[in-house]
Design an enzyme around this catalytic site. Structure first.
Site, PDB file in Angstrom:
ATOM      1  N   GLN A 259       0.807  -1.212   0.000  1.00 57.10           N
ATOM      2  CA  GLN A 259       0.000   0.000   0.000  1.00 57.10           C
ATOM      3  C   GLN A 259       0.848   1.273   0.000  1.00 57.10           C
ATOM      4  O   GLN A 259       0.321   2.362  -0.210  1.00 57.10           O
ATOM      5  CB  GLN A 259      -0.944   0.021   1.203  1.00 57.10           C
ATOM      6  CG  GLN A 259      -2.028  -1.029   1.127  1.00 57.10           C
ATOM      7  CD  GLN A 259      -2.927  -0.945   2.328  1.00 57.10           C
ATOM      8  OE1 GLN A 259      -2.638  -1.526   3.367  1.00 57.10           O
ATOM      9  NE2 GLN A 259      -4.016  -0.212   2.176  1.00 57.10           N
TER      10      GLN A 259
ATOM     11  N   LEU B  34      -7.556   1.695   3.103  1.00 61.17           N
ATOM     12  CA  LEU B  34      -6.965   2.997   2.789  1.00 61.17           C
ATOM     13  C   LEU B  34      -6.706   3.145   1.297  1.00 61.17           C
ATOM     14  O   LEU B  34      -6.719   4.261   0.779  1.00 61.17           O
ATOM     15  CB  LEU B  34      -5.658   3.192   3.577  1.00 61.17           C
ATOM     16  CG  LEU B  34      -5.800   3.257   5.097  1.00 61.17           C
ATOM     17  CD1 LEU B  34      -4.415   3.325   5.746  1.00 61.17           C
ATOM     18  CD2 LEU B  34      -6.659   4.421   5.526  1.00 61.17           C
TER      19      LEU B  34
ATOM     20  N   HIS C   8      -7.012  -9.194   6.710  1.00 65.12           N
ATOM     21  CA  HIS C   8      -7.132  -8.163   5.672  1.00 65.12           C
ATOM     22  C   HIS C   8      -5.741  -7.745   5.174  1.00 65.12           C
ATOM     23  O   HIS C   8      -5.501  -7.685   3.969  1.00 65.12           O
ATOM     24  CB  HIS C   8      -7.891  -6.958   6.240  1.00 65.12           C
ATOM     25  CG  HIS C   8      -8.040  -5.821   5.295  1.00 65.12           C
ATOM     26  ND1 HIS C   8      -9.235  -5.522   4.677  1.00 65.12           N
ATOM     27  CD2 HIS C   8      -7.159  -4.897   4.858  1.00 65.12           C
ATOM     28  CE1 HIS C   8      -9.070  -4.465   3.896  1.00 65.12           C
ATOM     29  NE2 HIS C   8      -7.814  -4.062   3.994  1.00 65.12           N
ATOM     30  N   GLU C   9      -4.832  -7.459   6.103  1.00 64.72           N
ATOM     31  CA  GLU C   9      -3.485  -7.025   5.715  1.00 64.72           C
ATOM     32  C   GLU C   9      -2.699  -8.166   5.072  1.00 64.72           C
ATOM     33  O   GLU C   9      -1.949  -7.946   4.115  1.00 64.72           O
ATOM     34  CB  GLU C   9      -2.728  -6.447   6.914  1.00 64.72           C
ATOM     35  CG  GLU C   9      -3.385  -5.233   7.558  1.00 64.72           C
ATOM     36  CD  GLU C   9      -3.732  -4.123   6.587  1.00 64.72           C
ATOM     37  OE1 GLU C   9      -2.996  -3.912   5.591  1.00 64.72           O
ATOM     38  OE2 GLU C   9      -4.757  -3.452   6.794  1.00 64.72           O
TER      39      GLU C   9
ATOM     40  N   HIS D  11      -3.364  -8.413   1.478  1.00 67.13           N
ATOM     41  CA  HIS D  11      -2.600  -7.462   0.660  1.00 67.13           C
ATOM     42  C   HIS D  11      -1.277  -8.074   0.199  1.00 67.13           C
ATOM     43  O   HIS D  11      -0.832  -7.837  -0.924  1.00 67.13           O
ATOM     44  CB  HIS D  11      -2.306  -6.170   1.438  1.00 67.13           C
ATOM     45  CG  HIS D  11      -3.402  -5.169   1.392  1.00 67.13           C
ATOM     46  ND1 HIS D  11      -3.823  -4.567   0.226  1.00 67.13           N
ATOM     47  CD2 HIS D  11      -4.155  -4.640   2.379  1.00 67.13           C
ATOM     48  CE1 HIS D  11      -4.798  -3.716   0.496  1.00 67.13           C
ATOM     49  NE2 HIS D  11      -5.024  -3.747   1.792  1.00 67.13           N
TER      50      HIS D  11
END
Length: 182
Positions: A49, A98, A139-140, A143
């Protein structure tokens, strides 16, 4: 240093992240990631991110919990994490990201997980996490695998967010933090 957040549509968000060489000094990067996450009022931030394709994420799940919650939040960095197991009753919760501002959707995930990872001092850990902390980790972790929470949407829900995703990829979105667009 506060990094700009990579917006939806950037190819790095769909790539599997590379392992970090064990022992590499990334403490400054971790501190910058916490600062970037907090500046954007996030509860988690993965390296992709901020346009870094490495297996690293930071979380602070304490911001998601009520004062009277039995669950205790954590503030921690996870280097080269591996989910060993996910289990428990799946539960739905509205997630956001984000990198995908102004889009939220209920996602169902298992309530617990066992994770192997290195901490910021390169100590190998294996821990169980549950509840909202497990959700933030899942969730992370996604990524790092090139998966976004919107990838779990199906049918009508997916079609409903499509125009918003196009706008985000074109920079037609307002945030309180700096973003970089594809």
């Amino acid at each position: 240093m506060i990094y700009p957040i990579v917006a939806y549509g950037n190819p790095i968000l769909k790539k599997e992240a590379e392992e970090i060489e064990e022992g590499e000094d990334i403490k400054n990067l971790i501190a910058d990631m916490f600062q970037t996450m907090e500046h954007a009022s996030g509860v988690g931030l993965a390296a992709p991110q901020i346009n870094k394709g490495i297996r690293l994420f930071v979380i602070d799940s304490s911001h998601m919990l009520d004062e009277d919650s039995e669950e205790k939040g954590i503030r921690k960095a996870f280097i080269n994490p591996i989910i060993l197991d996910e289990y428990g009753n799946p539960f739905g919760f509205e997630e956001g990201c984000l990198s995908i501002p102004e889009v939220r959707a209920e996602i169902t995930r298992p309530e617990k997980l066992t994770l192997e990872y290195f901490d910021e001092d390169w100590n190998l850990k294996e821990e169980e996490f549950s509840g909202l902390t497990a959700r933030v980790i899942q969730h992370e972790y996604d990524h790092l695998e090139g998966i976004l929470f919107i990838d779990y949407l199906k049918g009508l829900k997916k079609r409903m967010v499509k125009s918003k995703l196009i706008d985000i990829s074109k920079g037609k979105v307002e945030t309180d933090y700096r973003m970089v667009y594809p």
